[in-house]
Enzyme design. Structure first.
Site, PDB file in Angstrom:
ATOM      1  N   PHE A  73       4.613  -2.007 -10.151  1.00 29.03           N
ATOM      2  CA  PHE A  73       4.716  -3.468 -10.138  1.00 29.03           C
ATOM      3  C   PHE A  73       4.698  -4.096 -11.531  1.00 29.03           C
ATOM      4  O   PHE A  73       4.696  -5.309 -11.659  1.00 29.03           O
ATOM      5  CB  PHE A  73       3.615  -4.063  -9.256  1.00 29.03           C
ATOM      6  CG  PHE A  73       3.900  -3.945  -7.769  1.00 29.03           C
ATOM      7  CD1 PHE A  73       5.174  -3.675  -7.295  1.00 29.03           C
ATOM      8  CD2 PHE A  73       2.885  -4.134  -6.843  1.00 29.03           C
ATOM      9  CE1 PHE A  73       5.438  -3.576  -5.935  1.00 29.03           C
ATOM     10  CE2 PHE A  73       3.135  -4.046  -5.484  1.00 29.03           C
ATOM     11  CZ  PHE A  73       4.408  -3.766  -5.026  1.00 29.03           C
ATOM     12  N   ASN A 105       2.593   3.455 -15.255  1.00 30.58           N
ATOM     13  CA  ASN A 105       3.532   3.681 -16.378  1.00 30.58           C
ATOM     14  C   ASN A 105       3.795   2.369 -17.110  1.00 30.58           C
ATOM     15  O   ASN A 105       4.919   1.886 -17.183  1.00 30.58           O
ATOM     16  CB  ASN A 105       4.838   4.326 -15.896  1.00 30.58           C
ATOM     17  CG  ASN A 105       5.552   3.524 -14.839  1.00 30.58           C
ATOM     18  OD1 ASN A 105       4.936   2.749 -14.131  1.00 30.58           O
ATOM     19  ND2 ASN A 105       6.853   3.706 -14.717  1.00 30.58           N
ATOM     20  N   ASP A 303       9.004   4.490  -4.457  1.00 33.74           N
ATOM     21  CA  ASP A 303       9.168   4.535  -5.923  1.00 33.74           C
ATOM     22  C   ASP A 303       9.777   3.227  -6.421  1.00 33.74           C
ATOM     23  O   ASP A 303      10.662   3.223  -7.291  1.00 33.74           O
ATOM     24  CB  ASP A 303      10.007   5.749  -6.355  1.00 33.74           C
ATOM     25  CG  ASP A 303       9.919   6.005  -7.855  1.00 33.74           C
ATOM     26  OD1 ASP A 303       9.083   5.383  -8.523  1.00 33.74           O
ATOM     27  OD2 ASP A 303      10.702   6.835  -8.356  1.00 33.74           O
TER      28      ASP A 303
HETATM   29  O1  DOR Z   1      13.574   6.076 -11.871  1.00 37.91           O
HETATM   30  C1  DOR Z   1      12.387   5.897 -12.097  1.00 37.91           C
HETATM   31  N1  DOR Z   1      11.898   4.687 -12.403  1.00 37.91           N
HETATM   32  N2  DOR Z   1      11.551   6.938 -12.024  1.00 37.91           N
HETATM   33  C2  DOR Z   1      10.269   6.845 -12.440  1.00 37.91           C
HETATM   34  O2  DOR Z   1       9.583   7.837 -12.459  1.00 37.91           O
HETATM   35  C3  DOR Z   1       9.730   5.579 -12.941  1.00 37.91           C
HETATM   36  C4  DOR Z   1      10.511   4.437 -12.429  1.00 37.91           C
HETATM   37  C5  DOR Z   1      10.213   3.140 -13.134  1.00 37.91           C
HETATM   38  O3  DOR Z   1       9.034   2.775 -13.191  1.00 37.91           O
HETATM   39  O4  DOR Z   1      11.132   2.481 -13.613  1.00 37.91           O
HETATM   40 ZN    ZN Z   2       7.684   6.375  -9.775  1.00 31.83          ZN
END
Ligand code: DOR
Ligand code: ZN
Length: 445
Positions: A73, A105, A303
């Site tokens: 998010f 992340n 995801d």
């Molecule tokens: O395609 C992806 N986008 N894979 C990931 O592992 C992270 C995600 C993102 O947060 O944009």
């Molecule tokens: Zn992810």
């Protein structure tokens, strides 16, 4: 607006609502009455009840709400982010999801307890549904303190959006052993960068699949196995049936996403279809779908990666990877049920029951003692998806034109928060942690 009450020894719960209709109970749809108490729990399922307002769902059906254990998010995030905890959880609610697991992340990775507490303080008063917060164990100054606040851990074995650093392969076994002792769920992004092909200049999803091939996924999973016996391991976004079978044989939880189940490297040529791990060949996709439809994939997760429309209009090689999905995951799959491609029981096990159990939550089943988080679905009402009609501020979907059955209503703890496809609740979402977690620091403490 009614409010969920905390139970106490001096105040036994009282009946608050009776929901009547065909509900998914003990593996099938059957006519029942669901009695919900004023703490938001299901008190009984089955017999005719009196003593509280009764609501009949008519021709619609009552299903457990979904848990999406894999979303991003973007909060706290950089100035260009289009999503945050408020908008992301609203999209979740409209998509029939009452618990999300948010992944760390961020530009500043969540590796210490204070930073995670700061993130947790952003939830009350803003989140439409409940949120479990994963932390990043890599480089954490004090893993034990972090584990007292975190709802789980996310380990990235390859670089991806917001993740430049990955563990040294020689340190992975020790990291997994330390995490096993902490007894929290551990989700892993399993791609081995040693198998990437950086020489390929990617111009479309076919090239991208060659850059980050299925062999990278297999190699990463082989590095994880055998996992320490006590580790509550879960492998994110598995794209290949062979890898899935390996994890099944090892008894390890894993997920597949709607994009890897429904889209292939030939579904589109632009960067909306760029994702990590990449979309695969149609033969790979079909094999994964067949395994999923047979009940061989334990968890469905989105995801959700809300990149802006402008970021995805960049040339393919420069555009970020990922696509939004928390609002469309359940509606897309309910449409597959409607079309006769997927059993309702298989879908609900993967979207509701197993992810909630992996996160240690009393959710995902219509059963006494579970939270009354319920989604009301009218299978007669379906329509093609369009980025414009979604709530998501990203404003686009890779599933443009795909048939979808969007939830009519959603209940969280017996309180209706979505009615006729509109959010009507208050942002009462809370930070949750697994019920099996041994030590708890209250969020925000
Ligand atoms: O395609 C992806 N986008 N894979 C990931 O592992 C992270 C995600 C993102 O947060 O944009
Ligand atoms: Zn992810």
């Amino acid at each position: 607006m009614p409010r969920r009450r905390s139970p106490g020894p001096d105040r036994p719960p009282e009946l608050a609502l009776i929901l009547a209709g065909r509900a998914f109970v003990r593996g099938r749809l059957q006519p029942v009455e669901i009695a919900i108490d004023d703490t938001g729990r299901i008190e009984s399922v089955g017999k005719v009840r009196h003593g509280a307002p009764r609501r009949d769902v008519g021709e619609a059906v009552i299903l457990p709400a979904a848990t999406d254990l894999h979303v991003h998010f973007r909060e706290p995030g950089g100035p260009d982010e289009v999503e945050n905890l408020a908008t992301g959880t609203l999209g979740a609610a409209l998509g029939g999801v009452t618990l999300v697991g948010d992944m760390p992340n961020h530009p500043e990775p969540i590796t210490d307890a204070e930073r995670l507490r700061e993130k947790a303080r952003r939830v009350p008063g803003r989140a439409a549904v409940d949120v479990l917060l994963y932390a990043n164990p890599l480089g954490s100054p004090d893993l034990e303190s972090l584990a007292r606040v975190a709802g789980g851990f996310k380990v990235f074995l390859s670089p991806t959006t917001g993740v430049p650093d990955v563990p040294d392969p020689s340190e992975l076994p020790q990291l997994l052993a330390r995490l096993a002792a902490l007894d929290l769920p551990v989700a892993v992004h399993a791609e081995d960068p040693g198998h990437f092909a950086p020489a390929v200049d990617p111009r479309d999803p076919v090239d991208w699949n060659r850059c980050r091939p299925p062999a990278a996924e297999l190699a990463a999973v082989e590095r994880l196995l055998p996992a320490p016996p006590r580790l509550r391991l879960h492998v994110a976004h598995v794209t290949e049936a062979g890898v899935a079978e390996k994890l099944r044989a090892a008894g390890v939880s894993f997920e597949a996403t709607p994009q890897h189940l429904l889209l292939s490297e030939r579904s589109g040529t632009d960067a909306r279809f760029k994702v990590n791990p990449p979309l695969r060949s149609d033969a790979d996709r079909r094999a994964l779908w067949e395994l999923f439809a047979r009940g061989g994939v334990p968890v469905l997760a989105s995801d959700h990666a809300p990149h802006s429309r402008s970021a995805k209009e960049l040339p393919f090689d420069r555009a970020p990877s990922g696509m939004p999905g928390v609002e469309t995951m359940l509606p897309l799959m309910l449409a597959r049920v409607r079309a006769g491609d997927l059993d309702l029981a298989t879908l609900l096990a993967a979207a509701c029951d197993r992810p909630a159990r992996w996160l240690g939550q009393p959710l995902g089943r219509i059963a006494p003692g579970h939270r009354a988080n319920l989604v009301i679905v009218d299978f007669r009402s379906h329509a093609p998806l369009s980025g414009r009609t979604l709530h998501a501020p990203a404003g686009w979907t890779a599933f443009e034109g795909w048939d979808a059955v969007r939830p009519r209503d959603l209940y969280r703890d017996g309180i209706r928060i979505v009615e006729d496809g509109e959010f009507v609740g208050a942002p009462r979402g809370e930070v949750v942690r697994p019920e099996f977690a041994r030590s708890v620091d209250p969020p925000g403490a």
